[in-house]
Scaffold this active site. Structure first.
Site, short mmCIF file in Angstrom:
data_model
loop_
_atom_site.label_atom_id
_atom_site.label_comp_id
_atom_site.label_asym_id
_atom_site.label_seq_id
_atom_site.Cartn_x
_atom_site.Cartn_y
_atom_site.Cartn_z
N HIS A 112 0.80 -1.23 0.00
CA HIS A 112 0.00 0.00 0.00
C HIS A 112 0.83 1.28 0.00
CE1 HIS A 112 1.08 -0.05 4.23
NE2 HIS A 112 0.64 1.18 4.33
C1 UD1 Z 1 -2.19 5.44 6.18
C2 UD1 Z 1 -0.91 5.85 6.91
C3 UD1 Z 1 0.14 4.75 6.74
C4 UD1 Z 1 -0.40 3.41 7.17
C5 UD1 Z 1 -1.68 3.12 6.40
C6 UD1 Z 1 -2.30 1.80 6.77
C7 UD1 Z 1 -0.39 8.26 6.92
C8 UD1 Z 1 0.52 9.28 6.38
N1 UD1 Z 1 -0.33 7.06 6.32
O1 UD1 Z 1 -1.90 5.36 4.79
O2 UD1 Z 1 1.26 5.07 7.55
O3 UD1 Z 1 0.56 2.40 6.92
O4 UD1 Z 1 -2.61 4.18 6.68
O5 UD1 Z 1 -3.43 1.56 6.03
O6 UD1 Z 1 -1.13 8.54 7.83
N2 UD1 Z 1 -9.23 4.98 1.70
C9 UD1 Z 1 -10.45 4.37 1.66
N3 UD1 Z 1 -11.05 4.07 2.84
C10 UD1 Z 1 -10.50 4.37 4.03
C11 UD1 Z 1 -9.27 5.02 4.05
C12 UD1 Z 1 -8.63 5.31 2.88
O7 UD1 Z 1 -10.99 4.06 0.61
O8 UD1 Z 1 -11.12 4.06 5.08
C13 UD1 Z 1 -8.54 5.27 0.41
C14 UD1 Z 1 -8.75 6.68 -0.07
O9 UD1 Z 1 -8.85 6.65 -1.45
C15 UD1 Z 1 -7.49 7.39 0.36
C16 UD1 Z 1 -6.45 6.27 0.24
O10 UD1 Z 1 -7.15 5.08 0.58
O11 UD1 Z 1 -7.21 8.50 -0.42
C17 UD1 Z 1 -5.27 6.46 1.15
O12 UD1 Z 1 -5.71 6.63 2.50
P1 UD1 Z 1 -4.88 7.56 3.53
O13 UD1 Z 1 -5.54 7.55 4.84
O14 UD1 Z 1 -4.60 8.87 2.91
O15 UD1 Z 1 -3.47 6.84 3.63
P2 UD1 Z 1 -3.07 5.29 3.70
O16 UD1 Z 1 -2.40 4.92 2.42
O17 UD1 Z 1 -4.19 4.43 4.15
#
Ligand code: UD1
Length: 383
Positions: free
Chosen positions: A222
């Site tokens: 991820h």
């Molecule tokens: C975040 C953490 C990372 C951790 C990871 C575990 C930061 C900087 N990063 O990254 O350290 O390893 O979580 O998962 O805080 N999305 C969904 N549903 C959700 C959440 C996210 O669909 O419930 C999608 C969205 O399109 C979003 C993308 O995933 O833009 C990324 O989510 P985000 O919370 O920005 O960062 P992670 O990659 O999950």
């Protein structure tokens, strides 16, 4: 004493669960002064599978306050969290804000706490990858620089903090709080069958018919550095489909970010039609633990899984160029090796790793009792 503890994203939940339990146990032991605890969820992760399912499985009480921040750019997530969290801090006037890990919630809430002149405690302090392109590294550096109490999982983290000039009084070696959760949940995970995991979580219906016996690989991917660029993700996907899945079934739990990128880069068709790849939704804590207990090999870019592999002994290859958790590497007694995203290197280490046996190890103080030490450190801070 008033404590606010903060969670935002999936890797935070398994760290806060034992801490909350330690507070409950402390309060029911009849202390002179009980702890008034408020749990704040910033709402960075909001999908049921990324958040609610973990609260339920780990018996975390519902958050008292959910800031509802959701997805966005880093500045949006951090900025909106700070604005919302400032109101909470002003309203509750806590003695301590406790943050865990290295996600955007960790940074936003530690900065806000200090701006409000509230003491901040960081659980899992001192980890350093040295890689400033990782958002988590920035979060760790800022949080540790500001925190009054730095609770470290291992001695290597203590050395990092010492080099940066942290005062000796502020650093306490408590062990790894994630392992409290692992120990508390092993028995429950053991009872789940792999078939049940596949049937409950498949992304593509045809996976329901796929059978997995003893030999299988597990993959999680991820990190933006692996999934955000087509030139990097494509060869990784080719390696997984054409080589790993040729050797054994590959169970891939797909993060929402990764699913989006696979579709964007036209790779979705390839992974969904691969015979021996079983694509699953993000799993519950117990389901992932169950897979990890029996996997022949783990391929991952997650920090938490590297730690769990070390304790369970699962041979692991870490799809990153660096790690903030060197204690999980084989040269330090752990189960993992760093391979980055160069296919030649991944292939070489993958083949070597297949020959390894499962060898569980426990770094010092990864003993399932870390949460109590965390709470003791907070309580005795002013004494
Ligand atoms: C975040 C953490 C990372 C951790 C990871 C575990 C930061 C900087 N990063 O990254 O350290 O390893 O979580 O998962 O805080 N999305 C969904 N549903 C959700 C959440 C996210 O669909 O419930 C999608 C969205 O399109 C979003 C993308 O995933 O833009 C990324 O989510 P985000 O919370 O920005 O960062 P992670 O990659 O999950």
């Amino acid at each position: 004493m008033k404590i606010i503890s903060v969670v935002g994203a999936r890797p935070n939940f398994m760290k806060i669960a034992p801490f909350i339990r330690a507070i409950e146990e402390y309060n029911s032991s009849g202390p002179d002064e009980t702890i008034e605890h408020t749990l704040v969820h910033t709402g960075q992760h909001y999908d049921d599978r990324m958040s609610k399912a973990f609260f339920k499985a780990l018996n975390i009480p519902d958050a008292d306050i959910n800031l509802g921040i959701g997805s966005g750019t880093h500045a949006e997530q951090v900025g909106q969290t700070m604005i919302a969290f400032e109101k909470v801090v002003k309203d509750i006037e806590p003695d301590w804000v406790v943050v865990v890990g290295d996600v955007n919630a960790t940074l936003a809430c530690s900065v806000t706490a200090k701006k409000e002149n509230v003491k901040c405690c960081h659980i899992e302090a001192g980890l350093r990858s040295g890689d400033m392109t990782m958002p988590e590294e920035i979060n760790r550096l800022v949080t540790d620089r500001l925190s009054d109490l730095l609770l470290i999982p291992d001695k290597l983290s203590g050395e990092n903090l010492k080099k940066e000039g942290a005062s000796e009084r502020s650093v306490v070696f408590v062990g790894n709080i994630m392992i409290d959760t692992l120990d508390a949940n092993l028995a429950k995970a053991k009872d789940i069958s792999i078939e049940e995991i596949i049937n409950k979580n498949y992304l593509i219906e045809s996976a329901a018919q796929k059978k997995v016996e003893d030999n299988f690989a597990v993959l999680t991917l991820h990190r933006p550095s692996n999934v955000d660029e087509k030139e990097i993700l494509t060869p990784i996907v080719n390696f997984l489909c054409d080589e790993v899945a040729e050797d054994m079934p590959l169970i891939w739990t797909v993060h929402p970010r990764t699913q989006k990128q696979l579709k964007l880069f036209g790779l979705w068709e390839k992974v969904t039609s691969a015979e021996n790849i079983i694509l699953l939704h993000p799993l519950s804590y117990h389901e992932m633990l169950r897979l990890n207990m029996d996997a022949k090999i783990m391929l991952t870019d997650s920090g938490g899984l590297q730690e769990e592999c070390t304790v369970l002994g699962t041979p692991c290859i870490t799809l990153r160029w660096n790690t903030e958790r060197p204690i999980t590497l084989r040269q330090h007694g752990g189960a993992s090796v760093i391979v980055g995203n160069n296919i030649k290197r991944i292939r070489e280490e993958y083949q070597k790793t297949l020959l390894l046996d499962r060898t569980p190890t426990r770094p010092k103080l990864w003993d399932g009792q870390t949460a109590h030490r965390c709470l003791d450190a907070i309580i005795s801070f002013n004494k």
